[in-house]
Design an enzyme around this catalytic site. Structure first.
Site, mmCIF file in Angstrom:
data_model
loop_
_atom_site.group_PDB
_atom_site.id
_atom_site.type_symbol
_atom_site.label_atom_id
_atom_site.label_comp_id
_atom_site.label_asym_id
_atom_site.label_seq_id
_atom_site.Cartn_x
_atom_site.Cartn_y
_atom_site.Cartn_z
ATOM 1 N N VAL A 12 0.827 -1.206 0.000
ATOM 2 C CA VAL A 12 0.000 0.000 0.000
ATOM 3 C C VAL A 12 0.863 1.259 0.000
ATOM 4 C CG1 VAL A 12 -1.596 1.323 1.448
ATOM 5 C CG2 VAL A 12 -2.023 -1.082 0.990
ATOM 6 N N ASP A 30 10.163 3.282 6.444
ATOM 7 C CA ASP A 30 9.892 1.861 6.685
ATOM 8 C C ASP A 30 10.900 1.344 7.694
ATOM 9 O OD1 ASP A 30 8.137 -0.387 4.907
ATOM 10 O OD2 ASP A 30 9.738 -1.185 6.191
ATOM 11 N N THR A 84 -1.987 -4.587 9.452
ATOM 12 C CA THR A 84 -2.987 -4.772 10.517
ATOM 13 C C THR A 84 -3.405 -6.247 10.499
ATOM 14 O OG1 THR A 84 -4.585 -3.899 8.923
ATOM 15 C CG2 THR A 84 -3.939 -2.426 10.702
ATOM 16 N N CYS A 258 -5.803 -9.327 2.993
ATOM 17 C CA CYS A 258 -7.119 -8.694 3.144
ATOM 18 C C CYS A 258 -8.253 -9.682 3.428
ATOM 19 C CB CYS A 258 -7.439 -7.876 1.907
ATOM 20 S SG CYS A 258 -6.301 -6.492 1.693
ATOM 21 N N ARG A 326 1.522 -14.223 1.650
ATOM 22 C CA ARG A 326 0.887 -14.045 2.959
ATOM 23 C C ARG A 326 -0.456 -14.784 3.014
ATOM 24 N NH1 ARG A 326 1.111 -7.670 3.556
ATOM 25 N NH2 ARG A 326 0.513 -7.906 1.391
HETATM 26 N N1 LIG Z 1 -1.884 -5.462 0.201
HETATM 27 C C1 LIG Z 1 -3.076 -5.098 -0.189
HETATM 28 O O1 LIG Z 1 -3.522 -5.506 -1.260
HETATM 29 C C2 LIG Z 1 -3.928 -4.150 0.642
HETATM 30 C C3 LIG Z 1 -5.053 -3.587 0.043
HETATM 31 C C4 LIG Z 1 -5.837 -2.710 0.779
HETATM 32 C C5 LIG Z 1 -5.507 -2.448 2.103
HETATM 33 N N2 LIG Z 1 -4.415 -3.029 2.674
HETATM 34 C C6 LIG Z 1 -4.110 -2.670 4.073
HETATM 35 O O2 LIG Z 1 -3.010 -1.776 4.071
HETATM 36 C C7 LIG Z 1 -2.198 -1.981 5.228
HETATM 37 C C8 LIG Z 1 -0.767 -2.255 4.804
HETATM 38 O O3 LIG Z 1 -0.738 -3.464 4.059
HETATM 39 P P1 LIG Z 1 0.434 -3.800 3.057
HETATM 40 O O4 LIG Z 1 -0.084 -4.878 2.205
HETATM 41 O O5 LIG Z 1 0.972 -2.564 2.437
HETATM 42 O O6 LIG Z 1 1.517 -4.375 4.087
HETATM 43 P P2 LIG Z 1 3.051 -4.735 3.750
HETATM 44 O O7 LIG Z 1 3.444 -5.771 4.724
HETATM 45 O O8 LIG Z 1 3.225 -4.986 2.291
HETATM 46 O O9 LIG Z 1 3.820 -3.397 4.082
HETATM 47 C C9 LIG Z 1 3.884 -2.852 5.350
HETATM 48 C C10 LIG Z 1 5.246 -2.219 5.523
HETATM 49 O O10 LIG Z 1 5.211 -1.505 6.742
HETATM 50 C C11 LIG Z 1 6.480 -1.644 7.364
HETATM 51 N N3 LIG Z 1 6.281 -1.346 8.781
HETATM 52 C C12 LIG Z 1 5.668 -2.094 9.720
HETATM 53 N N4 LIG Z 1 5.616 -1.413 10.874
HETATM 54 C C13 LIG Z 1 6.231 -0.236 10.670
HETATM 55 C C14 LIG Z 1 6.486 0.886 11.484
HETATM 56 N N5 LIG Z 1 6.080 0.942 12.749
HETATM 57 N N6 LIG Z 1 7.150 1.926 10.951
HETATM 58 C C15 LIG Z 1 7.559 1.904 9.666
HETATM 59 N N7 LIG Z 1 7.343 0.865 8.827
HETATM 60 C C16 LIG Z 1 6.662 -0.174 9.333
HETATM 61 C C17 LIG Z 1 6.905 -3.052 7.039
HETATM 62 O O11 LIG Z 1 8.307 -3.195 7.115
HETATM 63 C C18 LIG Z 1 6.388 -3.207 5.595
HETATM 64 O O12 LIG Z 1 7.373 -2.884 4.630
HETATM 65 C C19 LIG Z 1 -2.860 -3.117 5.989
HETATM 66 O O13 LIG Z 1 -3.730 -2.578 6.934
HETATM 67 C C20 LIG Z 1 -3.660 -3.832 4.919
HETATM 68 O O14 LIG Z 1 -4.764 -4.523 5.435
HETATM 69 C C21 LIG Z 1 -3.618 -3.860 1.961
#
Ligand SMILES: NC(=O)c1ccc[n+]([C@@H]2O[C@H](COP(=O)([O-])OP(=O)(O)OC[C@H]3O[C@@H](n4cnc5c(N)ncnc54)[C@H](O)[C@@H]3O)[C@@H](O)[C@H]2O)c1
Length: 402
Positions: A12, A30, A84, A258, A326
């Site tokens: 995201v 990050d 999350t 998700c 995942r």
């Molecule tokens: N992946 C999807 O398709 C998608 C779609 C819609 C919503 N979401 C939501 O978006 C959110 C993020 O998901 P994602 O898929 O991008 O996750 P991801 O795991 O791909 O990325 C999250 C990133 O955040 C970093 N991170 C974690 N804690 C941190 C902190 N305290 N400070 C700085 N960096 C930190 C991690 O190292 C990682 O690189 C989630 O809530 C998810 O449910 C995801």
């Protein structure tokens, strides 16, 4: 050009960074040093985020990645895009959000707009993020808060950040206005709703709708098999109805960050309000049980037992054309196969390495189970890779399957 900090540079956060950096100055924070190092070399780790575009944004000074919280100090807008997940009891785990709040409280020294894009239950921005940042901040600034849930579908090119309608709502009219201003720099279709809770709940309901319908079609696949008819032909037949029907496909289960996770956030909030979330709980069970059903079907076709048989699982990402493993149902299929004594290998050139192990070469087993079929995969080679091939995707004519 606003100064924007995006906490979390995963699926995201990096996707938003790529779009937002066309008209804003973006710092991508990050906690993963390796991710940050590669991003600063202009190497994207996310499908749909082009490395060349990333390099161009870095050269023009509109994007940089960092692990240092102090680098977000002069941001005007802070976007939270951290995981999350669920904890071991399948309850919401907000520890990453809490850690992002800590980073904001520690490093931001003036009032900013905080936008949450991480998926969470209704009330998260109002009752968790805002009070936590306030509590953790030494100096009590009047930050503004908004929610704009993310709808990115990694790997998808027809719907992106520009043309996918985006919901948003601020805790105040001014927060809503600023949120609109920010997203309109890269999104053409912004939809304001009356409260952050509506936006948060809409996001959860969108994914719950998918989860429940996938479970329904997975259950129907089992009924169709018992009836001795093709589930796919039946679904195609139902899909000729021009209204009131939406086709979902059966599979070995659901994966990704998700669909297996978000509905449990909705169930959690329902439970806390004393409302039963029966469909959500049952859909979750049906989807989780699909792996067992697949293993039982394969065993039934192979003399009733898979003990000592060599089985290759083909495609271990949770969906085609991405490397994301995942919550992948392939994991449950492999566990189920091992439980009944099969000797299991896996093959997936798109994923490459998984759990520290490299993908094995295609073939070499008497049985193959296709969990995910990437577009780049040679279907003929898959069909020829074992004497018995079971397809869970419905995309491999000639194989046995759901
Ligand atoms: N992946 C999807 O398709 C998608 C779609 C819609 C919503 N979401 C939501 O978006 C959110 C993020 O998901 P994602 O898929 O991008 O996750 P991801 O795991 O791909 O990325 C999250 C990133 O955040 C970093 N991170 C974690 N804690 C941190 C902190 N305290 N400070 C700085 N960096 C930190 C991690 O190292 C990682 O690189 C989630 O809530 C998810 O449910 C995801």
């Amino acid at each position: 050009m606003a100064k924007v900090a995006i906490i979390g540079q995963g699926y995201v956060g990096l996707t938003i960074a790529a779009f937002a950096s066309k008209a804003n100055k973006v710092v991508g924070l990050d906690s993963n040093q390796k991710v940050v190092d590669r991003l600063n070399q202009g190497i994207s780790h996310i499908e749909g985020v082009d490395s060349a575009a990333l390099k161009a944004a870095i050269s023009s000074g509109s994007y940089e990645a960092t692990t240092n919280g102090a680098d977000i100090a002069d941001a005007e807008i802070v976007v939270i895009a951290v995981p999350t997940p669920l904890d071991k009891d399948r309850k919401p785990d907000l520890s990453f959000i809490e850690s992002a709040c800590k980073t904001i409280a520690k490093n931001i020294k003036h009032p900013v707009l905080v936008i949450n894009e991480s998926t969470s239950f209704p009330g998260t921005i109002r009752n968790v993020i805002k009070p936590l940042i306030y509590k953790l901040s030494l100096k009590k600034f009047e930050h503004e808060y908004a929610i704009s849930p993310e709808r990115v579908d990694p790997g998808r090119i027809d719907w992106d950040q520009k043309n996918t309608p985006r919901l948003y709502a601020g805790l105040t009219p001014s927060a809503s206005k600023r949120t609109h201003e920010f997203y309109s720099t890269f999104c053409d279709n912004l939809v304001e709703v009356s409260s952050p809770e509506v936006a948060e709940a809409a996001k959860l309901f969108e994914n719950t709708f998918r989860q429940v319908n996938i479970a329904l079609v997975n259950e129907f696949a089992q009924i169709a098999h018992a009836l001795g008819i093709s589930v796919h032909e039946t679904l195609e037949a139902a899909n000729t109805k021009p209204y009131g029907f939406m086709k979902f496909n059966p599979s070995a289960g659901v994966g990704g960050h998700c669909i297996p996770v978000d509905p449990s956030y909705l169930a959690h909030v329902a439970e806390s309000l004393g409302v039963p979330a029966t469909f959500i709980e049952r859909a979750n069970e049906v989807n989780l049980e699909m792996s067992k059903y697949v293993v039982s079907r394969v065993a039934a076709d192979n003399g009733g037992s898979l003990k000592g048989k060599k089985v290759q699982v083909i495609g271990v990402s949770y969906k085609p054309n991405v490397a994301d493993t995942r919550e992948t149902p392939a994991e449950l299929v492999i566990e189920g196969l091992k439980r009944v004594g099969a000797e299991v290998t896996w093959h997936d050139d798109v994923v490459g390495t998984w759990h520290g192990q490299d993908s094995s070469a295609l073939g070499g087993s008497e049985i193959a189970i296709v969990v995910t079929l990437h577009d780049v995969v040679d279907k003929k080679a898959v069909l020829a890779s074992a004497t018995y091939v079971f397809d869970t995707t419905g995309k491999l004519p000639g194989a046995k399957g759901l």
